[in-house]
Design an enzyme around this catalytic site. Structure first.
Site, PDB file in Angstrom:
ATOM      1  N   ARG A  49      -7.937  -1.071   5.504  1.00 30.60           N
ATOM      2  CA  ARG A  49      -7.153   0.003   4.876  1.00 30.60           C
ATOM      3  C   ARG A  49      -5.776  -0.484   4.445  1.00 30.60           C
ATOM      4  O   ARG A  49      -5.171   0.098   3.553  1.00 30.60           O
ATOM      5  CB  ARG A  49      -6.977   1.179   5.854  1.00 30.60           C
ATOM      6  CG  ARG A  49      -8.269   1.965   6.098  1.00 30.60           C
ATOM      7  CD  ARG A  49      -8.001   3.196   6.950  1.00 30.60           C
ATOM      8  NE  ARG A  49      -6.749   3.798   6.554  1.00 30.60           N
ATOM      9  CZ  ARG A  49      -5.804   4.220   7.389  1.00 30.60           C
ATOM     10  NH1 ARG A  49      -5.988   4.139   8.681  1.00 30.60           N
ATOM     11  NH2 ARG A  49      -4.685   4.739   6.934  1.00 30.60           N
ATOM     12  N   ARG A  95       2.353  19.993  13.044  1.00 36.75           N
ATOM     13  CA  ARG A  95       3.319  18.941  12.717  1.00 36.75           C
ATOM     14  C   ARG A  95       3.042  18.163  11.433  1.00 36.75           C
ATOM     15  O   ARG A  95       3.941  18.018  10.625  1.00 36.75           O
ATOM     16  CB  ARG A  95       3.387  17.938  13.876  1.00 36.75           C
ATOM     17  CG  ARG A  95       4.237  18.420  15.006  1.00 36.75           C
ATOM     18  CD  ARG A  95       4.525  17.312  15.942  1.00 36.75           C
ATOM     19  NE  ARG A  95       5.470  16.369  15.369  1.00 36.75           N
ATOM     20  CZ  ARG A  95       5.764  15.216  15.913  1.00 36.75           C
ATOM     21  NH1 ARG A  95       5.174  14.844  17.006  1.00 36.75           N
ATOM     22  NH2 ARG A  95       6.650  14.424  15.359  1.00 36.75           N
ATOM     23  N   ILE A 147       1.983  18.244   8.308  1.00 42.84           N
ATOM     24  CA  ILE A 147       2.397  18.489   6.924  1.00 42.84           C
ATOM     25  C   ILE A 147       3.362  19.666   6.791  1.00 42.84           C
ATOM     26  O   ILE A 147       3.643  20.101   5.676  1.00 42.84           O
ATOM     27  CB  ILE A 147       1.182  18.671   5.974  1.00 42.84           C
ATOM     28  CG1 ILE A 147       0.268  19.801   6.446  1.00 42.84           C
ATOM     29  CG2 ILE A 147       0.427  17.382   5.779  1.00 42.84           C
ATOM     30  CD1 ILE A 147      -0.761  20.201   5.380  1.00 42.84           C
ATOM     31  N   CYS A 157      -5.780  19.956   9.886  1.00 42.23           N
ATOM     32  CA  CYS A 157      -4.827  20.747  10.668  1.00 42.23           C
ATOM     33  C   CYS A 157      -4.383  21.957   9.843  1.00 42.23           C
ATOM     34  O   CYS A 157      -4.664  22.051   8.672  1.00 42.23           O
ATOM     35  CB  CYS A 157      -3.619  19.903  11.025  1.00 42.23           C
ATOM     36  SG  CYS A 157      -2.905  19.099   9.609  1.00 42.23           S
ATOM     37  N   LYS A 189       0.835  -1.210   0.000  1.00 40.82           N
ATOM     38  CA  LYS A 189       0.000   0.000   0.000  1.00 40.82           C
ATOM     39  C   LYS A 189       0.873   1.266   0.000  1.00 40.82           C
ATOM     40  O   LYS A 189       0.623   2.201  -0.753  1.00 40.82           O
ATOM     41  CB  LYS A 189      -0.885  -0.017   1.264  1.00 40.82           C
ATOM     42  CG  LYS A 189      -1.483   1.318   1.633  1.00 40.82           C
ATOM     43  CD  LYS A 189      -2.314   1.232   2.893  1.00 40.82           C
ATOM     44  CE  LYS A 189      -1.546   1.440   4.170  1.00 40.82           C
ATOM     45  NZ  LYS A 189      -1.263   2.848   4.526  1.00 40.82           N
ATOM     46  N   ASN A 190       1.891   1.265   0.849  1.00 43.49           N
ATOM     47  CA  ASN A 190       2.668   2.495   1.017  1.00 43.49           C
ATOM     48  C   ASN A 190       3.589   2.776  -0.161  1.00 43.49           C
ATOM     49  O   ASN A 190       4.184   3.847  -0.229  1.00 43.49           O
ATOM     50  CB  ASN A 190       3.484   2.445   2.315  1.00 43.49           C
ATOM     51  CG  ASN A 190       2.603   2.617   3.531  1.00 43.49           C
ATOM     52  OD1 ASN A 190       1.408   2.885   3.398  1.00 43.49           O
ATOM     53  ND2 ASN A 190       3.163   2.444   4.714  1.00 43.49           N
ATOM     54  N   ASP A 218       5.254   0.697  11.996  1.00 42.71           N
ATOM     55  CA  ASP A 218       4.059  -0.005  11.521  1.00 42.71           C
ATOM     56  C   ASP A 218       4.011  -1.470  11.977  1.00 42.71           C
ATOM     57  O   ASP A 218       3.026  -2.161  11.719  1.00 42.71           O
ATOM     58  CB  ASP A 218       3.982   0.052   9.983  1.00 42.71           C
ATOM     59  CG  ASP A 218       3.570   1.429   9.482  1.00 42.71           C
ATOM     60  OD1 ASP A 218       3.192   2.281  10.318  1.00 42.71           O
ATOM     61  OD2 ASP A 218       3.628   1.662   8.259  1.00 42.71           O
ATOM     62  N   ARG A 256      -4.690  10.690   5.001  1.00 44.10           N
ATOM     63  CA  ARG A 256      -3.600  11.639   5.176  1.00 44.10           C
ATOM     64  C   ARG A 256      -2.632  11.625   3.990  1.00 44.10           C
ATOM     65  O   ARG A 256      -2.086  12.652   3.606  1.00 44.10           O
ATOM     66  CB  ARG A 256      -2.843  11.323   6.478  1.00 44.10           C
ATOM     67  CG  ARG A 256      -1.776  12.337   6.786  1.00 44.10           C
ATOM     68  CD  ARG A 256      -1.307  12.279   8.212  1.00 44.10           C
ATOM     69  NE  ARG A 256      -2.373  12.319   9.193  1.00 44.10           N
ATOM     70  CZ  ARG A 256      -3.041  13.404   9.548  1.00 44.10           C
ATOM     71  NH1 ARG A 256      -2.765  14.551   8.992  1.00 44.10           N
ATOM     72  NH2 ARG A 256      -3.990  13.338  10.458  1.00 44.10           N
TER      73      ARG A 256
HETATM   74  C1  UD1 Z   1       4.547   6.809   6.185  1.00 42.69           C
HETATM   75  C2  UD1 Z   1       3.695   5.570   6.072  1.00 42.69           C
HETATM   76  C3  UD1 Z   1       3.233   5.104   7.441  1.00 42.69           C
HETATM   77  C4  UD1 Z   1       4.444   4.923   8.365  1.00 42.69           C
HETATM   78  C5  UD1 Z   1       5.319   6.164   8.370  1.00 42.69           C
HETATM   79  C6  UD1 Z   1       6.595   5.994   9.156  1.00 42.69           C
HETATM   80  C7  UD1 Z   1       2.654   5.880   3.921  1.00 42.69           C
HETATM   81  C8  UD1 Z   1       1.409   6.107   3.163  1.00 42.69           C
HETATM   82  N1  UD1 Z   1       2.542   5.870   5.255  1.00 42.69           N
HETATM   83  O1  UD1 Z   1       3.730   7.830   6.742  1.00 42.69           O
HETATM   84  O2  UD1 Z   1       2.547   3.870   7.291  1.00 42.69           O
HETATM   85  O3  UD1 Z   1       3.995   4.672   9.666  1.00 42.69           O
HETATM   86  O4  UD1 Z   1       5.672   6.532   7.024  1.00 42.69           O
HETATM   87  O5  UD1 Z   1       7.319   4.912   8.668  1.00 42.69           O
HETATM   88  O6  UD1 Z   1       3.705   5.663   3.359  1.00 42.69           O
HETATM   89  N2  UD1 Z   1       5.983  14.727  10.374  1.00 42.69           N
HETATM   90  C9  UD1 Z   1       5.968  16.066  10.677  1.00 42.69           C
HETATM   91  N3  UD1 Z   1       5.729  16.963   9.671  1.00 42.69           N
HETATM   92  C10 UD1 Z   1       5.553  16.589   8.367  1.00 42.69           C
HETATM   93  C11 UD1 Z   1       5.582  15.201   8.070  1.00 42.69           C
HETATM   94  C12 UD1 Z   1       5.802  14.293   9.102  1.00 42.69           C
HETATM   95  O7  UD1 Z   1       6.141  16.440  11.802  1.00 42.69           O
HETATM   96  O8  UD1 Z   1       5.371  17.448   7.501  1.00 42.69           O
HETATM   97  C13 UD1 Z   1       6.196  13.748  11.472  1.00 42.69           C
HETATM   98  C14 UD1 Z   1       4.995  12.852  11.676  1.00 42.69           C
HETATM   99  O9  UD1 Z   1       4.025  13.457  12.483  1.00 42.69           O
HETATM  100  C15 UD1 Z   1       5.642  11.649  12.352  1.00 42.69           C
HETATM  101  C16 UD1 Z   1       7.017  11.578  11.664  1.00 42.69           C
HETATM  102  O10 UD1 Z   1       7.233  12.877  11.110  1.00 42.69           O
HETATM  103  O11 UD1 Z   1       5.827  11.876  13.708  1.00 42.69           O
HETATM  104  C17 UD1 Z   1       7.101  10.532  10.579  1.00 42.69           C
HETATM  105  O12 UD1 Z   1       6.170  10.796   9.582  1.00 42.69           O
HETATM  106  P1  UD1 Z   1       6.416  10.371   8.069  1.00 42.69           P
HETATM  107  O13 UD1 Z   1       7.690   9.632   7.954  1.00 42.69           O
HETATM  108  O14 UD1 Z   1       6.222  11.572   7.230  1.00 42.69           O
HETATM  109  O15 UD1 Z   1       5.227   9.352   7.854  1.00 42.69           O
HETATM  110  P2  UD1 Z   1       4.177   9.339   6.692  1.00 42.69           P
HETATM  111  O16 UD1 Z   1       4.848   9.596   5.383  1.00 42.69           O
HETATM  112  O17 UD1 Z   1       2.989  10.142   7.055  1.00 42.69           O
END
Ligand code: UD1
Length: 428
Positions: free
Chosen positions: A399, A121, A123, A116, A22-23, A307, A92
């Site tokens: 999901r 945090r 995005i 948000c 999926k990811n 995960d 998200r």
């Molecule tokens: C992706 C995966 C998710 C996995 C995660 C970490 C997908 C669709 N999802 O999520 O399953 O759990 O990687 O391996 O691929 N953060 C910020 N600001 C930002 C972006 C992220 O603060 O703009 C923080 C998040 O809140 C979190 C951390 O960074 O605490 C990691 O997030 P991120 O690596 O971006 O995860 P996702 O890409 O959302």
């Protein structure tokens, strides 16, 4: 209401196949918007999140057809860059659309995933990185309007190796003017899969899978015709590892990429599970006693994946001795704990740390999946528990796992999807 109803105690055996990730499929679908052309994506699982992404692409004018696990995407008829709010709010990962839409059309209009605002945090890293590449981003009452006549390459240093941010930058940089360098990039295998796809549609990328990725912006091809096979889902594979480990099973997991799973395999092996490479698959034999793990810390790849944290915790709930798990990637990712406690687990959480004192048995209970991986952990606990476990809200599990109940039933689990009354106690 729907639920998974599980009769615990069955010892799993046989062969199970891992579906596409999926990811990896989600950002690749978003990346297809970058170019005009016909894109064939092989091994795309039929999951709720993927359906939402397909609905978004369709709403933008793109044609998507599914035949089994293959998607045929025709991106020629893209007609709008406004992502409908009701679809945006369902997932998200829809933030991935920002980079590709601005790159192809010069503009994107989307709402905040989850509502948000800028600076918060979730995005902020996406927004700040794209701004560095020349994108103007404004917020109007919860709507994000992003514009860039031309995207330009930039040197972006990430505070944290965010997976989604690294992917968004890769997509935005592929056909930008000049070179982009990402320092402290995420190294997840899904990033490499996205880079392979982007390369197939013409991008020039070096270093995907390392902390420093370089993207040489190239002119956008006028038309592409490509086929891409999505990498196997390492978290689905890891969940099957846990299922066999917890039930004393003996299963062969086919289609998994072992090189993506080192930290997970190592953690289960340390806990006593017998894991070997056999007949082109991963043979997993559950052993008793399960050994406690003194400290497991989630961290970005190649560390132990967040995960898989909930699923490993369900396993360690049955260990001999006390384990400690530290969640360093996400806040508030222990929502499975109160549900596991209902099943007899002995777990105490202090902020980012969970202390798991192993118990000799879990008991069936009525529990609720609060999110995707928490739900998977409860299914696992149900497989190993005495008696009947009812896992409410299985749509969370859908999901990320395609027909999990059918895969588990095919290797001997007693699990069915049923409609149950929602008013019984514990169905909160
Ligand atoms: C992706 C995966 C998710 C996995 C995660 C970490 C997908 C669709 N999802 O999520 O399953 O759990 O990687 O391996 O691929 N953060 C910020 N600001 C930002 C972006 C992220 O603060 O703009 C923080 C998040 O809140 C979190 C951390 O960074 O605490 C990691 O997030 P991120 O690596 O971006 O995860 P996702 O890409 O959302």
């Amino acid at each position: 209401m729907e639920a998974f109803v599980i009769e615990g105690g069955a010892v799993l055996s046989g062969k199970v196949q891992v579906h596409g990730a999926k990811n990896a499929a989600l950002p690749i679908l978003a990346a297809s918007l970058l170019v005009r052309g016909e894109i064939e994506l092989v091994d795309v699982p039929d999951l709720l999140d993927i359906r939402v992404m397909i609905d978004i692409l369709t709403a933008l004018g793109v044609e998507v057809e599914r035949e089994g696990h293959t998607l045929y995407v025709n991106t020629d008829p893209l007609e709008t860059n406004i992502v409908p709010e009701h679809l945006m709010s369902q997932m998200r990962s829809s933030i991935f659309l920002l980079g590709p839409l601005v790159s192809r059309t010069g503009e994107a209009v989307l709402s905040y995933p989850g509502g948000c605002s800028i600076g918060n945090r979730p995005i902020d890293m996406h927004i700040n990185s794209l701004r560095k590449m020349g994108v103007t981003i404004h917020e109007y009452g919860g709507t994000l309007v992003a514009e860039a006549a031309r995207l330009r390459g930039a040197h972006i240093v990430l505070d944290f190796p965010s997976v989604g941010t690294t992917e968004n930058i890769l997509m935005a940089a592929a056909f930008a003017e000049g070179k982009t360098i990402i320092t402290n990039a995420a190294r997840e295998p899904e990033i490499q899969d996205l880079a392979r796809f982007l390369t197939a549609i013409g991008a020039r990328i070096q270093g995907a899978g390392t902390h420093r990725i370089m993207i040489e912006g190239v002119p956008r091809p006028t038309h592409v015709r490509v086929t891409h096979r999505v990498m196997p889902d390492r978290i689905v594979a890891g969940t099957f590892v846990a299922a066999s480990a917890m039930t004393g099973g003996d299963i062969l997991i086919c289609g998994a990429a072992l090189e993506h799973m080192e930290a997970v395999i190592e953690a289960f092996q340390k806990s006593g599970t017998d894991i070997s490479h056999d007949q082109g698959g991963l043979r997993v034999k559950g052993k008793r006693p399960i050994r406690a793990l003194h400290k497991v810390m989630t961290s970005p790849h190649p560390g132990f994946p967040t995960d898989m944290q909930a699923q490993l915790m369900a396993h360690l709930a049955l260990a001999e001795g006390t384990s400690v798990m530290v969640e360093t990637v996400f806040d508030g990712r222990f929502r499975h704990v109160p549900e596991l406690i209902k099943m007899g687990a002995d777990i105490v959480v202090d902020y980012h740390t969970a202390v798991i004192r192993g118990v000799s048995r879990l008991n069936g209970a009525r529990v609720k999946a609060t999110d995707l991986r928490a739900g998977a952990a409860l299914v696992l606990a149900g497989l190993a528990a005495h008696g009947t476990t009812t896992v409410m809200a299985p749509h969370h599990i859908d999901r990320g796992y395609e027909k999990l109940e059918e895969s588990l039933a095919s290797i001997g689990a007693r699990i069915t999807r049923e409609r149950v009354a929602s008013t019984l106690h514990g169905a909160t």
